[in-house]
Design an enzyme around this catalytic site. Structure first.
Site, PDB file in Angstrom:
ATOM      1  N   LYS A  79       0.868  -1.203   0.000  1.00 31.79           N
ATOM      2  CA  LYS A  79       0.000   0.000   0.000  1.00 31.79           C
ATOM      3  C   LYS A  79       0.891   1.235   0.000  1.00 31.79           C
ATOM      4  O   LYS A  79       2.100   1.136   0.139  1.00 31.79           O
ATOM      5  CB  LYS A  79      -0.871  -0.003   1.246  1.00 31.79           C
ATOM      6  CG  LYS A  79      -1.832  -1.157   1.318  1.00 31.79           C
ATOM      7  CD  LYS A  79      -2.838  -0.949   2.426  1.00 31.79           C
ATOM      8  CE  LYS A  79      -3.628  -2.219   2.651  1.00 31.79           C
ATOM      9  NZ  LYS A  79      -2.758  -3.300   3.208  1.00 31.79           N
ATOM     10  N   ILE A 141       4.284 -14.368  -5.951  1.00 34.50           N
ATOM     11  CA  ILE A 141       3.777 -15.743  -5.983  1.00 34.50           C
ATOM     12  C   ILE A 141       2.831 -15.930  -7.166  1.00 34.50           C
ATOM     13  O   ILE A 141       2.602 -17.047  -7.603  1.00 34.50           O
ATOM     14  CB  ILE A 141       3.070 -16.140  -4.667  1.00 34.50           C
ATOM     15  CG1 ILE A 141       1.791 -15.327  -4.435  1.00 34.50           C
ATOM     16  CG2 ILE A 141       4.003 -16.039  -3.487  1.00 34.50           C
ATOM     17  CD1 ILE A 141       0.875 -15.938  -3.382  1.00 34.50           C
ATOM     18  N   ASP A 142       2.272 -14.825  -7.674  1.00 27.72           N
ATOM     19  CA  ASP A 142       1.277 -14.930  -8.756  1.00 27.72           C
ATOM     20  C   ASP A 142       1.916 -15.335 -10.091  1.00 27.72           C
ATOM     21  O   ASP A 142       1.225 -15.807 -10.990  1.00 27.72           O
ATOM     22  CB  ASP A 142       0.557 -13.588  -8.938  1.00 27.72           C
ATOM     23  CG  ASP A 142      -0.052 -13.074  -7.639  1.00 27.72           C
ATOM     24  OD1 ASP A 142      -0.285 -13.895  -6.732  1.00 27.72           O
ATOM     25  OD2 ASP A 142      -0.286 -11.856  -7.535  1.00 27.72           O
ATOM     26  N   ARG A 177     -16.576 -36.487   0.206  1.00 32.75           N
ATOM     27  CA  ARG A 177     -16.921 -35.062   0.143  1.00 32.75           C
ATOM     28  C   ARG A 177     -16.370 -34.382  -1.117  1.00 32.75           C
ATOM     29  O   ARG A 177     -15.416 -34.860  -1.728  1.00 32.75           O
ATOM     30  CB  ARG A 177     -16.322 -34.332   1.349  1.00 32.75           C
ATOM     31  CG  ARG A 177     -17.107 -34.552   2.606  1.00 32.75           C
ATOM     32  CD  ARG A 177     -16.385 -33.946   3.790  1.00 32.75           C
ATOM     33  NE  ARG A 177     -17.229 -34.017   4.967  1.00 32.75           N
ATOM     34  CZ  ARG A 177     -16.793 -33.904   6.211  1.00 32.75           C
ATOM     35  NH1 ARG A 177     -15.510 -33.727   6.439  1.00 32.75           N
ATOM     36  NH2 ARG A 177     -17.625 -33.972   7.225  1.00 32.75           N
ATOM     37  N   GLY A 185      -3.336 -15.797  -6.282  1.00 35.93           N
ATOM     38  CA  GLY A 185      -2.871 -15.642  -7.657  1.00 35.93           C
ATOM     39  C   GLY A 185      -3.286 -14.345  -8.296  1.00 35.93           C
ATOM     40  O   GLY A 185      -2.998 -14.085  -9.460  1.00 35.93           O
ATOM     41  N   ARG A 186      -4.047 -13.555  -7.523  1.00 34.39           N
ATOM     42  CA  ARG A 186      -4.570 -12.282  -8.062  1.00 34.39           C
ATOM     43  C   ARG A 186      -5.321 -12.573  -9.359  1.00 34.39           C
ATOM     44  O   ARG A 186      -6.137 -13.464  -9.366  1.00 34.39           O
ATOM     45  CB  ARG A 186      -3.389 -11.307  -8.242  1.00 34.39           C
ATOM     46  CG  ARG A 186      -3.698  -9.907  -8.604  1.00 34.39           C
ATOM     47  CD  ARG A 186      -4.470  -9.102  -7.627  1.00 34.39           C
ATOM     48  NE  ARG A 186      -3.878  -8.849  -6.358  1.00 34.39           N
ATOM     49  CZ  ARG A 186      -4.545  -8.227  -5.374  1.00 34.39           C
ATOM     50  NH1 ARG A 186      -5.778  -7.835  -5.547  1.00 34.39           N
ATOM     51  NH2 ARG A 186      -3.984  -8.010  -4.225  1.00 34.39           N
ATOM     52  N   GLU A 237      -8.456 -17.535  -6.638  1.00 32.88           N
ATOM     53  CA  GLU A 237      -9.249 -16.527  -5.920  1.00 32.88           C
ATOM     54  C   GLU A 237      -9.959 -15.534  -6.844  1.00 32.88           C
ATOM     55  O   GLU A 237     -10.976 -14.960  -6.468  1.00 32.88           O
ATOM     56  CB  GLU A 237      -8.351 -15.766  -4.936  1.00 32.88           C
ATOM     57  CG  GLU A 237      -7.209 -15.003  -5.623  1.00 32.88           C
ATOM     58  CD  GLU A 237      -6.311 -14.246  -4.657  1.00 32.88           C
ATOM     59  OE1 GLU A 237      -6.577 -14.239  -3.447  1.00 32.88           O
ATOM     60  OE2 GLU A 237      -5.332 -13.646  -5.134  1.00 32.88           O
ATOM     61  N   ARG A 278     -16.813 -28.958   1.589  1.00 34.34           N
ATOM     62  CA  ARG A 278     -16.015 -28.236   2.586  1.00 34.34           C
ATOM     63  C   ARG A 278     -15.027 -27.341   1.838  1.00 34.34           C
ATOM     64  O   ARG A 278     -14.563 -27.692   0.747  1.00 34.34           O
ATOM     65  CB  ARG A 278     -15.220 -29.202   3.468  1.00 34.34           C
ATOM     66  CG  ARG A 278     -16.069 -30.052   4.389  1.00 34.34           C
ATOM     67  CD  ARG A 278     -16.682 -29.245   5.525  1.00 34.34           C
ATOM     68  NE  ARG A 278     -17.351 -30.095   6.482  1.00 34.34           N
ATOM     69  CZ  ARG A 278     -18.611 -30.529   6.383  1.00 34.34           C
ATOM     70  NH1 ARG A 278     -19.345 -30.181   5.342  1.00 34.34           N
ATOM     71  NH2 ARG A 278     -19.128 -31.294   7.315  1.00 34.34           N
ATOM     72  N   HIS A 284      -2.457 -16.772   3.139  1.00 37.26           N
ATOM     73  CA  HIS A 284      -1.067 -16.325   3.211  1.00 37.26           C
ATOM     74  C   HIS A 284      -0.075 -17.434   3.566  1.00 37.26           C
ATOM     75  O   HIS A 284       1.144 -17.196   3.542  1.00 37.26           O
ATOM     76  CB  HIS A 284      -0.957 -15.165   4.194  1.00 37.26           C
ATOM     77  CG  HIS A 284      -1.665 -13.945   3.696  1.00 37.26           C
ATOM     78  ND1 HIS A 284      -3.028 -13.804   3.776  1.00 37.26           N
ATOM     79  CD2 HIS A 284      -1.208 -12.849   3.047  1.00 37.26           C
ATOM     80  CE1 HIS A 284      -3.381 -12.664   3.232  1.00 37.26           C
ATOM     81  NE2 HIS A 284      -2.299 -12.061   2.772  1.00 37.26           N
TER      82      HIS A 284
END
Ligand code: F6P
Length: 360
Positions: A79, A141-142, A177, A185-186, A237, A278, A284
């Site tokens: 930020k 990481i992406d 299940r 991964g943005r 995500e 589930r 993180h």
């Protein structure tokens, strides 16, 4: 040996495993090969805004213990864009000149910035405005910086996500299940695709490939007909709802936090076919922890190569990994080439041929 230099190094953007290995390599190479001084700047560019600027002298002895550690011992932030810095009263302010002044106050000859595309873009703008001799090292990481085959942090994140898939297999099978693993991964699906294939997932959903809930449910039912009463879904995500809405934990003007698509899928699958579902949100954990051998190796090679660029005074470049070699390219190219998963590329084809459902 060339002229004596004082160089600064900072980490910017989200942390990841391998940053400390890169800092260590820079220090070793700069001090031992060239006899230069290295200063580690605290908390990304924010350390240069402080008065006095927040920086520590780094020597090989000081950095050696950090090789195997996660995070960044210098601190970082994702930020506080200095060109629109959020102030306490809610306004934004251009504080770029303070950073440039901080660089001058430290008497630096060059700066190594370790960051993703967003951080590298900001650092480059600062460098152009203030005459900063900048060299970049890609980390995220992406793995979405298109000019490099891998950036620091990706391998560790994929290893962690793969281990999660491995572990979920057993519990999914034990309880019949549908297990959903949501990974980071943005806007790119690299982590989901790599970990999903490596872990033998049944369904992988990434933002680059559209899906239907009907398709997912049919795939689960088809597996049930084959006697496989469990299913493992890896979802990135940034995958949207079927209606195309982004799923976020929180909107933020600078850095919107993605999250919740796993829960959405869980509810919809349960509603449509009554399967017991589930959700695991890995979060993180993918960024923290000990760096993999591959991240340490890439980070070390990048750190050494970044120092070589400074020795050659080849600034405004970033080091990249291409075909087993470190190759330097202009930072401008690095920030303009965003990499996402090719829906018809090798990995997508591999997944489909392995019977993994990709949504379409
Ligand atoms: O860009 C790296 C990343 O880990 C993304 O994968 C994720 O969306 C984001 O950062 C999380 O950011 P924060 O640490 O601010 O929650």
């Amino acid at each position: 040996m060339g002229e004596h230099k004082r160089i600064g190094i900072l980490t910017s953007g989200g942390d990841c495993a391998g940053l400390n290995a890169a800092i260590r390599a820079v220090v070793h190479s700069a001090v031992n090969t060239y006899g230069w001084e290295v200063f580690g700047i605290r908390q990304a560019t924010q350390g240069l805004m402080e008065r006095p600027p927040q920086a520590i002298s780094l020597t090989p002895d000081k950095v050696d213990p950090y090789l195997t550690t996660g995070g960044t011992f210098l601190g970082t932030t994702n930020k506080g864009n200095p060109f629109a810095f959020p102030m306490a009263d809610g306004s934004v302010c251009d504080r770029s000149h303070e950073i440039i002044e901080g660089y001058r106050m430290l008497g630096l000859d060059a700066l190594i910035g370790i960051g993703g595309d967003g951080s590298l873009a900001i650092l480059r703008r600062l460098a152009q405005q203030g005459g900063i001799n900048l060299v970049g090292i890609p980390k995220t990481i992406d793995n979405d910086v298109g000019v490099t085959e891998c950036s620091i942090g990706f391998d560790t994140a994929v290893s962690v996500a793969t281990e999660a898939v491995d572990r979920l297999q057993f519990t999914a099978a034990s309880h019949n299940r549908v297990m959903i693993l949501e990974v980071m991964g943005r806007d790119a699906g690299h982590i989901a695709m790599w970990a999903g294939i490596a872990g033998g997932a049944d369904i992988i959903l990434i933002p680059e490939i559209p899906y239907t809930l009907e398709g997912i449910c049919q795939h689960i039912k088809k597996r049930q007909q084959q006697g496989k009463n469990y299913c493992l879904i890896v979802v990135a995500e940034a995958v949207r709802t079927e209606a195309g809405d982004r799923v976020v934990v929180a909107e933020h003007p600078e850095n919107c936090r993605l999250g919740g698509i796993g829960q959405y899928l869980s509810q919809e699958i349960c509603r449509m076919i009554g399967a017991e579902t589930r959700v695991t949100v890995l979060g993180h954990i993918q960024r923290g922890g000990m760096p993999s051998h591959s991240d340490r190796l890439i980070a070390t090679a990048f750190g050494v190569a970044a120092v070589e660029l400074i020795a050659k005074e080849k600034y405004d470049h970033v080091v990249t990994w291409q075909k087993r070699h470190v190759v330097c390219v202009p930072i401008e190219e690095a920030i303009n080439q965003y990499s996402t998963v090719n829906p018809n590329g090798t990995l997508a084809t591999t997944a489909r041929r392995m019977g993994i459902f990709l949504g379409s």
